[in-house]
Design a protein around this motif. Structure first.
Motif, short mmCIF file in Angstrom:
data_model
loop_
_atom_site.label_atom_id
_atom_site.label_comp_id
_atom_site.label_asym_id
_atom_site.label_seq_id
_atom_site.Cartn_x
_atom_site.Cartn_y
_atom_site.Cartn_z
N VAL A 170 0.81 -1.22 0.00
CA VAL A 170 0.00 0.00 0.00
C VAL A 170 0.84 1.27 0.00
O VAL A 170 0.31 2.37 -0.14
CB VAL A 170 -0.99 0.02 1.19
CG1 VAL A 170 -2.02 -1.08 1.05
CG2 VAL A 170 -0.26 -0.09 2.52
N GLY A 171 2.15 1.14 0.19
CA GLY A 171 3.04 2.30 0.15
C GLY A 171 4.30 1.97 -0.62
O GLY A 171 4.70 0.81 -0.71
N ARG A 172 4.92 3.00 -1.15
CA ARG A 172 6.17 2.79 -1.88
C ARG A 172 7.21 3.75 -1.33
O ARG A 172 7.02 4.97 -1.32
CB ARG A 172 5.96 3.03 -3.37
CG ARG A 172 7.14 2.63 -4.22
CD ARG A 172 6.74 2.52 -5.69
NE ARG A 172 7.85 2.21 -6.54
CZ ARG A 172 8.33 0.98 -6.74
NH1 ARG A 172 7.75 -0.05 -6.14
NH2 ARG A 172 9.36 0.78 -7.53
N LYS A 173 8.31 3.17 -0.86
CA LYS A 173 9.40 3.98 -0.32
C LYS A 173 10.72 3.29 -0.64
O LYS A 173 10.82 2.06 -0.56
CB LYS A 173 9.24 4.16 1.20
CG LYS A 173 10.21 5.19 1.77
CD LYS A 173 9.85 5.61 3.16
CE LYS A 173 10.85 6.65 3.67
NZ LYS A 173 10.59 7.01 5.06
N PHE A 174 11.72 4.09 -0.96
CA PHE A 174 13.04 3.59 -1.35
C PHE A 174 12.94 2.58 -2.49
O PHE A 174 13.66 1.58 -2.53
CB PHE A 174 13.78 2.98 -0.15
CG PHE A 174 13.98 3.93 1.00
CD1 PHE A 174 14.44 5.22 0.81
CD2 PHE A 174 13.70 3.52 2.29
CE1 PHE A 174 14.61 6.09 1.89
CE2 PHE A 174 13.87 4.37 3.37
CZ PHE A 174 14.33 5.66 3.16
N GLY A 175 12.01 2.82 -3.42
CA GLY A 175 11.89 1.99 -4.61
C GLY A 175 11.25 0.64 -4.40
O GLY A 175 11.28 -0.20 -5.30
N GLU A 176 10.67 0.41 -3.22
CA GLU A 176 10.03 -0.88 -2.94
C GLU A 176 8.61 -0.68 -2.45
O GLU A 176 8.33 0.28 -1.74
CB GLU A 176 10.81 -1.63 -1.85
CG GLU A 176 12.19 -2.06 -2.26
CD GLU A 176 12.88 -2.85 -1.15
OE1 GLU A 176 12.19 -3.60 -0.41
OE2 GLU A 176 14.10 -2.70 -1.02
N TRP A 177 7.75 -1.62 -2.82
CA TRP A 177 6.40 -1.63 -2.27
C TRP A 177 6.46 -2.10 -0.83
O TRP A 177 7.20 -3.03 -0.51
CB TRP A 177 5.48 -2.55 -3.09
CG TRP A 177 5.17 -1.94 -4.43
CD1 TRP A 177 5.64 -2.35 -5.64
CD2 TRP A 177 4.36 -0.81 -4.67
NE1 TRP A 177 5.17 -1.53 -6.63
CE2 TRP A 177 4.37 -0.57 -6.06
CE3 TRP A 177 3.62 0.04 -3.86
CZ2 TRP A 177 3.67 0.47 -6.65
CZ3 TRP A 177 2.91 1.08 -4.45
CH2 TRP A 177 2.94 1.28 -5.83
N ARG A 178 5.67 -1.47 0.02
CA ARG A 178 5.69 -1.75 1.46
C ARG A 178 4.31 -2.17 1.95
O ARG A 178 3.29 -1.62 1.52
CB ARG A 178 6.15 -0.52 2.24
CG ARG A 178 7.46 0.09 1.80
CD ARG A 178 8.64 -0.81 2.10
NE ARG A 178 9.86 -0.23 1.57
CZ ARG A 178 11.06 -0.52 2.01
NH1 ARG A 178 11.21 -1.41 2.97
NH2 ARG A 178 12.11 0.05 1.48
N ASP A 179 4.32 -3.11 2.88
CA ASP A 179 3.09 -3.56 3.53
C ASP A 179 2.89 -2.79 4.83
O ASP A 179 3.86 -2.34 5.45
CB ASP A 179 3.17 -5.05 3.89
CG ASP A 179 3.24 -5.96 2.69
OD1 ASP A 179 3.22 -5.48 1.54
OD2 ASP A 179 3.32 -7.18 2.91
N VAL A 180 1.64 -2.66 5.23
CA VAL A 180 1.31 -2.02 6.51
C VAL A 180 0.33 -2.93 7.24
O VAL A 180 -0.60 -3.47 6.66
CB VAL A 180 0.66 -0.64 6.30
CG1 VAL A 180 0.12 -0.08 7.62
CG2 VAL A 180 1.67 0.33 5.70
N GLY A 181 0.57 -3.07 8.52
CA GLY A 181 -0.36 -3.78 9.39
C GLY A 181 -0.89 -2.84 10.44
O GLY A 181 -0.26 -1.82 10.75
#
Length: 167
Positions: free
Chosen positions: A145-156
């Motif tokens: 749900v987020g993109r930071k430092f060129g990678e997709w990131r998950d959030v819980g």
């Protein structure tokens, strides 16, 4: 650790603590450093909402902070508060996050707060461990749900129902 209410003079050190995480980690999804003036405004916003904002000091040096804020502006969510805790990068792993959380839970207004919520970028084992230590349970896992430092990131999301907790 001495824990006290935040003051406007704390904005500089809080922005320094937080900006480390913006610039070097995916713990926060902000991507640009926060100015002292912006941090001052954020402090003011929390204080004006009547929610707690505290700093922790060791030997007169601010080494961490926590605050609560509205999770969502819709009226039905008014008894759900999001919690945020940050430590100076040089003071992690020393139990100070637990000290701040203990203080937070002792000072939360249970009259108008039913659930505390914490959003955590996954993976982040130290944050997950800290929250689960205080009874938070995972309630969601949103993938990419987020993109930071060129990678997709998950959030819980981890939640703590205060009605199930001792006062």
């Amino acid at each position: 650790m001495k824990i006290r209410e935040v003051t406007s003079e704390d904005a500089k050190v809080l922005s320094e603590i937080y900006n480390h995480y913006i610039e070097h980690t995916a713990i926060t999804f902000e991507t640009s450093p926060v100015s002292v003036q912006e941090m001052q405004q954020r402090i003011n916003d929390v204080q004006e909402s009547g929610l707690p904002y505290y700093v922790g000091e060791l030997d007169g040096k601010v080494v961490g902070y926590y605050y609560m804020h509205k999770w969502n502006n819709r009226c039905a969510y008014s008894s759900t508060k999001e919690v945020t805790v940050y430590l100076d990068k040089d003071y992690t792993g020393k139990g100070l996050g637990s000290t701040l959380y203990k203080h937070l839970l002792e000072h939360v207004n249970r009259e108008n707060t039913h659930v505390l919520l914490a959003g955590i970028c996954i993976p982040n084992e130290s944050s997950v461990h800290l929250h689960e230590k205080f009874g938070f349970v995972q309630s969601s896992h949103m993938k990419e749900v987020g993109r930071k430092f060129g990678e997709w990131r998950d959030v819980g999301h981890w939640i703590l129902n205060l009605e199930n907790q001792p006062k």
